[in-house]
Design an enzyme around this catalytic site. Structure first.
Site, PDB file in Angstrom:
ATOM      1  N   GLY A  46      -3.935   3.494  -2.833  1.00  0.00           N
ATOM      2  CA  GLY A  46      -2.567   3.026  -2.672  1.00  0.00           C
ATOM      3  C   GLY A  46      -1.738   3.506  -3.849  1.00  0.00           C
ATOM      4  O   GLY A  46      -2.275   3.681  -4.948  1.00  0.00           O
ATOM      5  N   GLN A  51       5.084   4.413  -9.611  1.00  0.00           N
ATOM      6  CA  GLN A  51       3.922   5.070 -10.225  1.00  0.00           C
ATOM      7  C   GLN A  51       4.058   6.597 -10.252  1.00  0.00           C
ATOM      8  O   GLN A  51       3.196   7.290 -10.790  1.00  0.00           O
ATOM      9  CB  GLN A  51       2.633   4.687  -9.489  1.00  0.00           C
ATOM     10  CG  GLN A  51       2.261   3.225  -9.700  1.00  0.00           C
ATOM     11  CD  GLN A  51       0.979   2.896  -8.971  1.00  0.00           C
ATOM     12  OE1 GLN A  51       0.967   2.737  -7.756  1.00  0.00           O
ATOM     13  NE2 GLN A  51      -0.120   2.801  -9.702  1.00  0.00           N
ATOM     14  N   CYS A  94      -6.074  -0.184 -11.038  1.00  0.00           N
ATOM     15  CA  CYS A  94      -4.744   0.384 -10.792  1.00  0.00           C
ATOM     16  C   CYS A  94      -4.663   1.744 -11.471  1.00  0.00           C
ATOM     17  O   CYS A  94      -5.119   1.890 -12.608  1.00  0.00           O
ATOM     18  CB  CYS A  94      -3.683  -0.556 -11.365  1.00  0.00           C
ATOM     19  SG  CYS A  94      -2.002   0.053 -11.188  1.00  0.00           S
ATOM     20  N   LEU A  95      -4.078   2.718 -10.769  1.00  0.00           N
ATOM     21  CA  LEU A  95      -3.949   4.053 -11.358  1.00  0.00           C
ATOM     22  C   LEU A  95      -3.069   4.030 -12.600  1.00  0.00           C
ATOM     23  O   LEU A  95      -3.156   4.919 -13.440  1.00  0.00           O
ATOM     24  CB  LEU A  95      -3.379   5.029 -10.324  1.00  0.00           C
ATOM     25  CG  LEU A  95      -4.294   5.272  -9.106  1.00  0.00           C
ATOM     26  CD1 LEU A  95      -3.574   6.076  -8.038  1.00  0.00           C
ATOM     27  CD2 LEU A  95      -5.578   5.973  -9.526  1.00  0.00           C
ATOM     28  N   HIS A 136      -0.613  -5.648  -3.784  1.00  0.00           N
ATOM     29  CA  HIS A 136      -0.650  -4.988  -5.093  1.00  0.00           C
ATOM     30  C   HIS A 136       0.481  -3.950  -5.184  1.00  0.00           C
ATOM     31  O   HIS A 136       1.187  -3.881  -6.199  1.00  0.00           O
ATOM     32  CB  HIS A 136      -2.032  -4.324  -5.263  1.00  0.00           C
ATOM     33  CG  HIS A 136      -2.209  -3.505  -6.507  1.00  0.00           C
ATOM     34  ND1 HIS A 136      -3.121  -3.830  -7.490  1.00  0.00           N
ATOM     35  CD2 HIS A 136      -1.602  -2.363  -6.934  1.00  0.00           C
ATOM     36  CE1 HIS A 136      -3.057  -2.927  -8.462  1.00  0.00           C
ATOM     37  NE2 HIS A 136      -2.146  -2.018  -8.146  1.00  0.00           N
ATOM     38  N   GLU A 137       0.666  -3.163  -4.110  1.00  0.00           N
ATOM     39  CA  GLU A 137       1.698  -2.106  -4.149  1.00  0.00           C
ATOM     40  C   GLU A 137       3.103  -2.699  -4.116  1.00  0.00           C
ATOM     41  O   GLU A 137       4.007  -2.208  -4.795  1.00  0.00           O
ATOM     42  CB  GLU A 137       1.510  -1.120  -2.986  1.00  0.00           C
ATOM     43  CG  GLU A 137       0.167  -0.414  -2.924  1.00  0.00           C
ATOM     44  CD  GLU A 137      -0.288   0.215  -4.225  1.00  0.00           C
ATOM     45  OE1 GLU A 137       0.558   0.559  -5.061  1.00  0.00           O
ATOM     46  OE2 GLU A 137      -1.514   0.340  -4.420  1.00  0.00           O
ATOM     47  N   HIS A 140       4.194  -3.696  -7.423  1.00  0.00           N
ATOM     48  CA  HIS A 140       4.690  -2.579  -8.242  1.00  0.00           C
ATOM     49  C   HIS A 140       6.209  -2.415  -8.075  1.00  0.00           C
ATOM     50  O   HIS A 140       6.908  -2.055  -9.017  1.00  0.00           O
ATOM     51  CB  HIS A 140       4.023  -1.261  -7.830  1.00  0.00           C
ATOM     52  CG  HIS A 140       2.721  -0.981  -8.523  1.00  0.00           C
ATOM     53  ND1 HIS A 140       2.621  -0.844  -9.888  1.00  0.00           N
ATOM     54  CD2 HIS A 140       1.461  -0.797  -8.042  1.00  0.00           C
ATOM     55  CE1 HIS A 140       1.350  -0.585 -10.213  1.00  0.00           C
ATOM     56  NE2 HIS A 140       0.627  -0.556  -9.118  1.00  0.00           N
TER      57      HIS A 140
HETATM   58 ZN   LIG Z   1      -1.426  -0.277  -9.042  1.00  0.00          ZN
END
Ligand SMILES: [Zn+2]
Length: 190
Positions: A46, A51, A94-95, A136-137, A140
């Site tokens: 995701g 991001q 998380c990235l 989660h997204e 963000h």
């Molecule tokens: Zn994330």
């Protein structure tokens, strides 16, 4: 399509609120495609527009597990319109918080309303990893990271380690050293 750089915490762009898109147009679609390519390359399951440094309410997902296979999903202006009382705990990564993982409690099932890649209004019922990932997204897009759901003590420890790792990486790059190998055997990052 182009690969984008993923900012990592504590980058201030990750703490900002993103703006809705007016429509899924010729500007938004290439953003979605770049995000998907960047997510696959990372690799992650995701990714939210902040991001890749773009403060627009756009997320992409592709979950391919034994129990859930979504294929690529593009969500503009996603909104949670229903959430279950029942919660579930999932160890999230998380990235934008590389190499760190923590248990986060969220509603087990949600219904999300969004515009798809063709700009059509859609609703999707999500459970399991998909429900976790969608929440989660969307977080963000409101400047919230999974580490904002855990204790301040643990959050600050992770942020300190991220800063230290960033400094070490910059120093290694300046000295022409190869980057250290990443730890692998963890849940996919979101
Ligand atoms: Zn994330």
């Amino acid at each position: 399509m182009a690969l984008k750089t993923i900012p990592t915490a504590p980058d201030p762009r990750l703490k900002k609120k993103s703006k809705p898109v007016a429509s899924v147009d010729a500007e938004v679609r290439p953003l979605m495609d770049d995000m998907l390519e960047t997510m696959y390359a990372a690799p992650g399951i995701g990714l939210a527009a902040p991001q890749v440094g773009v403060l627009k309410r756009v997320i992409v997902l592709d979950i391919d597990r034994e129990d859930v296979k979504t294929g690529p999903l593009f969500l503009a202006n996603p909104e949670i319109i229903e959430a279950s009382d029942e919660d579930v705990t999932y160890e999230e990564g998380c990235l934008s918080v590389p190499e760190h993982y923590s248990d986060v409690v969220r509603p087990a099932r949600v219904k999300v309303r969004y515009l798809d890649r063709d700009g059509k209004k859609q609703e999707m019922a999500c459970e399991g990893l998909l429900a976790t990932c969608v929440q989660h997204e969307i977080d963000h897009l409101d400047g919230i990271l999974f580490i904002d759901h855990i204790s301040a003590l643990k959050r600050n420890m992770i942020l300190r380690k991220l800063l230290k790792a960033r400094k070490e990486k910059e120093r290694d790059e300046a000295e022409g050293k190869a980057p250290a190998a990443k730890a692998k055997d963890h849940a996919p990052a979101l």
